[in-house]
Design a protein around this motif. Structure first.
Motif, PDB file in Angstrom:
ATOM      1  N   ASP A   1       7.987   3.457  -1.698  1.00 64.32           N
ATOM      2  CA  ASP A   1       9.083   4.279  -1.178  1.00 64.32           C
ATOM      3  C   ASP A   1       9.531   5.313  -2.199  1.00 64.32           C
ATOM      4  O   ASP A   1       9.734   6.479  -1.870  1.00 64.32           O
ATOM      5  CB  ASP A   1      10.271   3.389  -0.789  1.00 64.32           C
ATOM      6  CG  ASP A   1       9.934   2.460   0.354  1.00 64.32           C
ATOM      7  OD1 ASP A   1       9.799   2.948   1.483  1.00 64.32           O
ATOM      8  OD2 ASP A   1       9.779   1.250   0.113  1.00 64.32           O
TER       9      ASP A   1
ATOM     10  N   SER B   1       0.829  -1.208   0.000  1.00 66.21           N
ATOM     11  CA  SER B   1       0.000   0.000   0.000  1.00 66.21           C
ATOM     12  C   SER B   1       0.861   1.255   0.000  1.00 66.21           C
ATOM     13  O   SER B   1       0.355   2.355  -0.179  1.00 66.21           O
ATOM     14  CB  SER B   1      -0.921   0.017   1.230  1.00 66.21           C
ATOM     15  OG  SER B   1      -0.155  -0.024   2.424  1.00 66.21           O
ATOM     16  N   LYS B   2       2.184   1.064   0.191  1.00 64.52           N
ATOM     17  CA  LYS B   2       3.108   2.203   0.273  1.00 64.52           C
ATOM     18  C   LYS B   2       4.238   2.011  -0.735  1.00 64.52           C
ATOM     19  O   LYS B   2       4.775   0.906  -0.893  1.00 64.52           O
ATOM     20  CB  LYS B   2       3.694   2.310   1.677  1.00 64.52           C
ATOM     21  CG  LYS B   2       4.673   3.456   1.873  1.00 64.52           C
ATOM     22  CD  LYS B   2       5.380   3.364   3.214  1.00 64.52           C
ATOM     23  CE  LYS B   2       6.400   2.248   3.205  1.00 64.52           C
ATOM     24  NZ  LYS B   2       7.234   2.221   4.432  1.00 64.52           N
TER      25      LYS B   2
ATOM     26  N   MET C   1      -2.208   5.264  -3.871  1.00 60.95           N
ATOM     27  CA  MET C   1      -1.140   4.684  -3.057  1.00 60.95           C
ATOM     28  C   MET C   1      -0.507   5.746  -2.156  1.00 60.95           C
ATOM     29  O   MET C   1      -0.600   6.944  -2.438  1.00 60.95           O
ATOM     30  CB  MET C   1      -0.060   4.070  -3.961  1.00 60.95           C
ATOM     31  CG  MET C   1      -0.554   3.041  -4.967  1.00 60.95           C
ATOM     32  SD  MET C   1      -1.091   1.489  -4.214  1.00 60.95           S
ATOM     33  CE  MET C   1       0.481   0.827  -3.627  1.00 60.95           C
ATOM     34  N   ASN C   2       0.143   5.275  -1.115  1.00 61.81           N
ATOM     35  CA  ASN C   2       0.879   6.176  -0.226  1.00 61.81           C
ATOM     36  C   ASN C   2       2.304   6.294  -0.760  1.00 61.81           C
ATOM     37  O   ASN C   2       3.088   5.345  -0.657  1.00 61.81           O
ATOM     38  CB  ASN C   2       0.872   5.618   1.194  1.00 61.81           C
ATOM     39  CG  ASN C   2       1.612   6.505   2.173  1.00 61.81           C
ATOM     40  OD1 ASN C   2       1.890   7.675   1.885  1.00 61.81           O
ATOM     41  ND2 ASN C   2       1.968   5.958   3.315  1.00 61.81           N
ATOM     42  N   ILE C   3       2.660   7.432  -1.331  1.00 61.15           N
ATOM     43  CA  ILE C   3       3.965   7.639  -1.951  1.00 61.15           C
ATOM     44  C   ILE C   3       4.841   8.470  -1.040  1.00 61.15           C
ATOM     45  O   ILE C   3       4.445   9.556  -0.599  1.00 61.15           O
ATOM     46  CB  ILE C   3       3.832   8.359  -3.322  1.00 61.15           C
ATOM     47  CG1 ILE C   3       2.763   7.692  -4.184  1.00 61.15           C
ATOM     48  CG2 ILE C   3       5.182   8.386  -4.033  1.00 61.15           C
ATOM     49  CD1 ILE C   3       3.058   6.289  -4.586  1.00 61.15           C
ATOM     50  N   LYS C   4       6.048   7.967  -0.766  1.00 63.61           N
ATOM     51  CA  LYS C   4       6.964   8.701   0.100  1.00 63.61           C
ATOM     52  C   LYS C   4       7.796   9.707  -0.693  1.00 63.61           C
ATOM     53  O   LYS C   4       7.953  10.849  -0.276  1.00 63.61           O
ATOM     54  CB  LYS C   4       7.897   7.729   0.826  1.00 63.61           C
ATOM     55  CG  LYS C   4       8.830   8.400   1.818  1.00 63.61           C
ATOM     56  CD  LYS C   4       9.673   7.378   2.569  1.00 63.61           C
ATOM     57  CE  LYS C   4      10.601   8.068   3.557  1.00 63.61           C
ATOM     58  NZ  LYS C   4      11.454   7.076   4.281  1.00 63.61           N
TER      59      LYS C   4
END
Length: 307
Positions: A100, A97-98, A122-125
């Protein structure tokens, strides 16, 4: 659930919980890593997932190129791009779900067109782009409005990013995020050296080969979907890749991959896999060992491996 005996009920519930827990561990902490190329038509998108989902790197997102304004009757009110139906769904199926690092090699629509979907779903860093891209209109309209908490990093070859499993070997200077300014990545994964460079042209490939004279490539992702503008014969002869990957749409208007590129691969005795024939393909690895998983042409239910 329906057993009358308490002992059987108790054992069944424990067995179910153990099985569920083991399945969740295998999904979210897989022993194998992978370098997978998505089948997203005339475009480019790949993911590097390190073992145990230690880091997730998505390289480009694909995207549909449109020519001219569509008539109103052709526009769909509810439309899901292959960025969601293919890329996001696959990542979710892998317990991801993430992300990097989201690497956007350059500003062409068939490489960043689905970025807004990825950034939303999505969770994008971190978003990695070639130096100079932040000043381009494509970034301001296609990327910036959807960033949320994601950080943006402009890069050249002398900048390395945390949790990025490959080395940045291009561009050498700031540009306008065109083909000649593409981000190129190179590194050692699962016992193989991998090179991927978006739509980088032959001149850019030659610059990399000259700047890194000891470079050797095992798995080459062909530049520009197998176009003759990429895949410099001199460079390929120097790198000696074993396997080539082509990401191109079926019956595309550009005739990708071009005959010249396939001849270069044949002259260097490369094994070539193509999304047009093989669909999504994956180099799966653990430690220093890996194997290629692809579909056999015309037999979609069968898989084969190439060491």
């Amino acid at each position: 659930m329906f057993a009358r005996e308490a002992k059987i009920k108790h054992i069944s519930r424990i067995s179910w919980l153990v099985s569920f827990s083991v399945a969740m561990i295998f999904v979210h902490l897989p022993y194998h890593g992978e370098f997978a190329t998505f089948d997203i038509g005339q475009g480019d998108a790949a993911v590097i997932r390190e073992p145990y989902n230690k880091t997730i790197t998505l390289i480009d997102t694909g995207g549909k190129v449109t020519f001219g304004e569509q008539p109103a009757w052709q526009k769909q009110k509810y439309f899901r791009t292959n960025g969601e139906t293919v890329i996001v769904n696959y990542l979710h199926s892998r317990g991801i779900s993430k992300i990097d690092n989201l690497v956007l090699s350059h500003h062409d629509q068939d490489h960043i067109g689905n970025a807004k979907v990825i950034l939303t779903k999505m969770n994008i860093k971190n978003v990695i782009i070639p130096a100079g891209m932040m000043q381009q209109s494509s970034f301001k309209t296609e990327i910036k409005p959807y960033l949320r908490s994601a950080q943006v990093t402009e890069v050249t070859n002398n900048i390395q990013v945390s949790k990025l499993p490959l080395q940045i070997v291009h561009p050498f200077k700031s540009g306008q995020a065109k083909n000649e300014d593409c981000i190129a990545l190179f590194g050692h994964i699962g016992g193989k050296n991998i090179f991927t460079a978006g739509d980088l042209d032959q001149s850019g490939e030659k610059q990399i080969a000259n700047f890194f004279p000891d470079m050797h490539v095992d798995i080459l992702k062909f530049g520009h979907h197998g176009s003759k503008t990429s895949t410099n014969p001199e460079v390929i002869n120097k790198w000696h890749p074993e396997i080539g990957i082509i990401s191109a749409g079926r019956n595309n208007r550009y005739n990708h991959p071009n005959k010249e590129t396939l001849e270069t691969a044949q002259n260097n005795k490369m094994t070539v896999f193509n999304t047009q024939i093989n669909g999504m393909m994956c180099y799966e690895y653990s430690g220093l060992n890996g194997h290629f998983k692809v579909k056999i042409p015309h037999e979609p239910k069968t898989t084969t491996t190439a060491n």
